[in-house]
Scaffold this motif. Structure first.
Motif, short mmCIF file in Angstrom:
data_model
loop_
_atom_site.label_atom_id
_atom_site.label_comp_id
_atom_site.label_asym_id
_atom_site.label_seq_id
_atom_site.Cartn_x
_atom_site.Cartn_y
_atom_site.Cartn_z
N ASP A 242 0.70 -1.37 0.18
CA ASP A 242 0.08 -0.02 0.05
C ASP A 242 0.99 1.38 -0.41
O ASP A 242 1.92 1.55 1.07
N PRO A 243 0.90 2.19 -1.21
CA PRO A 243 2.08 3.64 -0.22
C PRO A 243 1.32 4.22 -0.08
O PRO A 243 2.37 4.77 0.36
N ASP A 244 0.59 4.79 0.44
CA ASP A 244 0.33 4.70 1.78
C ASP A 244 0.76 4.47 3.24
O ASP A 244 0.33 5.15 4.42
N VAL A 245 1.45 3.15 3.35
CA VAL A 245 1.49 2.39 4.86
C VAL A 245 3.02 2.11 4.41
O VAL A 245 3.50 1.83 3.54
N PRO A 246 4.22 2.77 5.24
CA PRO A 246 5.11 2.90 5.50
C PRO A 246 5.14 1.31 5.52
O PRO A 246 5.25 0.45 6.57
N LEU A 247 6.79 0.89 4.44
CA LEU A 247 7.25 -0.67 5.49
C LEU A 247 8.73 -0.80 5.20
O LEU A 247 9.41 -0.19 4.63
N VAL A 248 8.93 -1.12 6.55
CA VAL A 248 10.08 -0.56 7.50
C VAL A 248 11.06 -1.92 7.27
O VAL A 248 10.07 -2.76 8.87
N VAL A 249 12.54 -1.63 7.31
CA VAL A 249 13.10 -2.25 8.50
C VAL A 249 14.21 -1.00 9.32
O VAL A 249 15.12 -0.69 7.92
N PRO A 250 13.74 -0.93 9.65
CA PRO A 250 15.02 0.20 10.72
C PRO A 250 15.95 0.44 10.83
O PRO A 250 16.78 1.21 11.09
N GLU A 251 16.89 -0.90 10.36
CA GLU A 251 18.19 -0.60 10.12
C GLU A 251 18.11 0.05 8.74
O GLU A 251 19.39 0.14 8.13
N VAL A 252 17.24 0.03 7.65
CA VAL A 252 17.85 0.28 6.43
C VAL A 252 17.17 1.66 6.12
O VAL A 252 17.61 3.02 5.60
N ASN A 253 15.63 1.93 6.40
CA ASN A 253 15.09 2.88 6.10
C ASN A 253 14.28 3.59 7.35
O ASN A 253 13.13 3.18 7.16
N PRO A 254 14.69 3.65 8.78
CA PRO A 254 13.81 3.98 9.65
C PRO A 254 13.07 5.59 9.67
O PRO A 254 12.45 5.97 10.07
N GLU A 255 13.49 6.62 8.99
CA GLU A 255 13.10 7.64 8.64
C GLU A 255 11.72 7.45 7.88
O GLU A 255 10.59 8.15 8.05
N ALA A 256 11.31 5.62 7.65
CA ALA A 256 10.23 5.63 6.81
C ALA A 256 8.41 5.65 7.56
O ALA A 256 7.59 5.40 7.48
N VAL A 257 8.82 5.35 9.19
CA VAL A 257 8.09 5.38 10.06
C VAL A 257 6.84 6.75 10.32
O VAL A 257 6.17 6.34 10.47
N GLU A 258 8.09 7.88 9.44
CA GLU A 258 7.55 8.50 9.63
C GLU A 258 5.99 9.08 8.78
O GLU A 258 5.00 9.80 8.86
N GLY A 259 5.54 7.86 8.15
CA GLY A 259 4.99 8.06 6.80
C GLY A 259 3.32 7.51 7.71
O GLY A 259 2.46 7.21 7.04
N TYR A 260 3.43 6.85 9.35
CA TYR A 260 2.40 6.28 9.70
C TYR A 260 1.26 6.77 9.36
O TYR A 260 0.15 6.21 9.56
N ALA A 261 0.98 8.01 9.47
CA ALA A 261 -0.11 9.18 9.68
C ALA A 261 -1.17 8.81 8.93
O ALA A 261 -2.18 9.23 9.55
N LYS A 262 -0.69 8.67 7.65
CA LYS A 262 -1.39 8.32 6.69
C LYS A 262 -2.96 7.43 7.40
O LYS A 262 -4.08 7.92 6.79
N LYS A 263 -2.75 6.47 7.81
CA LYS A 263 -3.58 5.68 8.07
C LYS A 263 -3.52 4.87 9.55
O LYS A 263 -3.81 3.89 9.95
N ASN A 264 -2.26 5.19 9.96
CA ASN A 264 -1.59 5.36 11.65
C ASN A 264 -2.19 4.03 11.21
O ASN A 264 -1.42 2.89 12.64
N ILE A 265 -0.80 3.21 10.25
CA ILE A 265 -0.25 1.63 10.23
C ILE A 265 1.07 1.50 9.65
O ILE A 265 1.55 2.44 8.30
N ILE A 266 1.97 0.78 10.75
CA ILE A 266 3.11 0.37 9.78
C ILE A 266 3.17 -0.92 8.96
O ILE A 266 3.52 -1.87 10.31
N ALA A 267 3.54 -1.39 7.89
CA ALA A 267 3.88 -2.87 7.58
C ALA A 267 5.07 -3.46 8.28
O ALA A 267 6.55 -2.98 7.70
N ASN A 268 5.21 -4.05 8.70
CA ASN A 268 6.32 -5.31 8.36
C ASN A 268 6.68 -6.29 7.47
O ASN A 268 5.69 -6.41 6.86
N PRO A 269 8.10 -6.39 7.04
CA PRO A 269 8.65 -7.15 5.14
C PRO A 269 7.93 -8.57 5.88
O PRO A 269 8.17 -9.06 7.20
N ASN A 270 8.46 -8.94 4.36
CA ASN A 270 8.46 -10.37 4.39
C ASN A 270 9.62 -11.31 5.38
O ASN A 270 10.63 -10.01 5.36
N CYS A 271 9.13 -12.00 5.81
CA CYS A 271 10.60 -12.79 6.92
C CYS A 271 12.19 -12.76 6.12
O CYS A 271 13.15 -12.29 6.23
#
Length: 340
Positions: free
Chosen positions: A101-130
């Motif tokens: 979903d383009p409105d939901v950040p997909l985050v791995v904190p060692e890689v793109n921690p700044e992406a969490v700041e996009g959570y507010a569009k849906k109040n959801i953050i996605a965890n990637p596939n293992c």
């Protein structure tokens, strides 16, 4: 002042790991709730020295709670994640539902921690596939140095990635081979998994790839760089916990293996164990219970310009799921919520 945290799906493998890791990492919890479906209502789960009784997900009010770690399937998430988000609780979702979903950040904190700041569009953050999570931890510091053009990855994924029933299936099949009086059971996988490998994870797609392979492509592009070309072959192996990956990387410019080794040693979340001797590498059984992504077998690929090979191993229930979700919660707290 800490956070009010909900763990949704607390009786499953990943949910229990979330509770363990929240305690191990001393996440600042003021109050915690463990939720499950009605069939598991009242089941006891551990949070450090505390025993929690699960509450009913269907009737739970998320109002006033800060963060919900979701470890349930996509169908249930589709119902309950928007409910939690609409009641003001930030959802960190381990399912695949919101990853693309383009409105939901997909985050791995060692890689793109700044992406969490996009959570507010849906109040959801996605965890990637293992399988994606551990790979991008290894790719990002190398990409920052030499820019990756193409990745060819073959995965060797443990049965715990399919849940508890798959763990039981491997155990039961293994016993039945040694004890012919035991029933031979095959419910989760289309072929025998004991003493075998299965080149098939998730459903097949029209182009012949599987959904798991597609996920690695799409998620790597979203998390690291949309210009990276990725091709994957995902294989299920008779290992209980721990995913392994053989990764071939082609860069835009030359990167010496010794420099790559030094870069990875300094990178967050990575442990390099790379000795060119018997046993000088990490196998999945050695990574179980650890927070790190382990890198071994770093070497030049002389068959292409600017090529490098490496071996990547991680605990899929931790970095591939529960640990990454807790790290997202930590990142969210440090960068956005700032209550603790």
């Amino acid at each position: 002042m800490g956070y009010k945290v909900v763990v949704v799906g607390a009786t499953g493998n990943v949910g229990r790991e979330m509770l363990n890791i929240l305690d191990e990492r001393q996440f600042p919890v003021d109050e915690i709730a463990a939720l499950a479906s009605r069939k598991s209502l009242g089941t006891e789960v551990s949070f450090g020295e505390t025993t929690l009784k699960t509450k009913d997900l269907d009737t739970f009010d998320f109002t006033g709670w800060d963060i919900a770690l979701f470890a349930i399937g996509s169908e249930a998430t589709k119902t309950y994640a928007p409910k939690a988000a609409s009641q003001g609780c930030v959802v960190i979702d381990n399912s695949s539902l919101y990853r693309y979903d383009p409105d939901v950040p997909l985050v791995v904190p060692e890689v793109n921690p700044e992406a969490v700041e996009g959570y507010a569009k849906k109040n959801i953050i996605a965890n990637p596939n293992c399988s994606t999570a551990q790979m991008v931890v290894a790719l990002k510091p190398l990409h920052d140095r030499a820019k990756i053009k193409r990745v060819v990855v073959s995965t060797y994924q443990s049965v715990s990635g399919s849940g508890k029933e798959a763990i039981d299936e491997l155990w039961d099949q293994t016993k039945s081979i040694y004890n012919p009086t035991d029933d031979f059971k095959r419910k989760v996988y289309p072929k025998q998994i004991a003493f075998n490998v299965i080149p098939h994870i998730d459903v097949f797609m029209d182009d012949g790839s599987t959904k798991e392979e597609w996920k690695m492509v799409a998620e790597t592009k979203k998390i690291v760089d949309s210009s990276i070309k990725v091709t994957a072959t995902c294989v299920r192996v008779p290992v209980f916990v721990g995913h392994s990956e053989a990764i071939n990387i082609e860069f835009e410019e030359f990167l010496d293996e010794d420099e790559a080794r030094d870069i990875l040693r300094e990178a967050p979340g990575i442990m390099v164990i790379d000795k060119r001797e018997d046993g000088g590498y990490v196998t999945p059984i050695e990574c179980v219970g650890d927070f790190a992504t382990f890198i071994s077998r770093i070497r030049q690929d002389s068959t292409i310009d600017n090529g490098l090979n490496l071996w990547c191993v991680s605990d899929n229930l931790r970095k591939g799921a529960a640990l990454n979700a807790v790290q997202i919660a930590e990142t969210l707290g440090n960068r956005v919520l700032k209550k603790a």
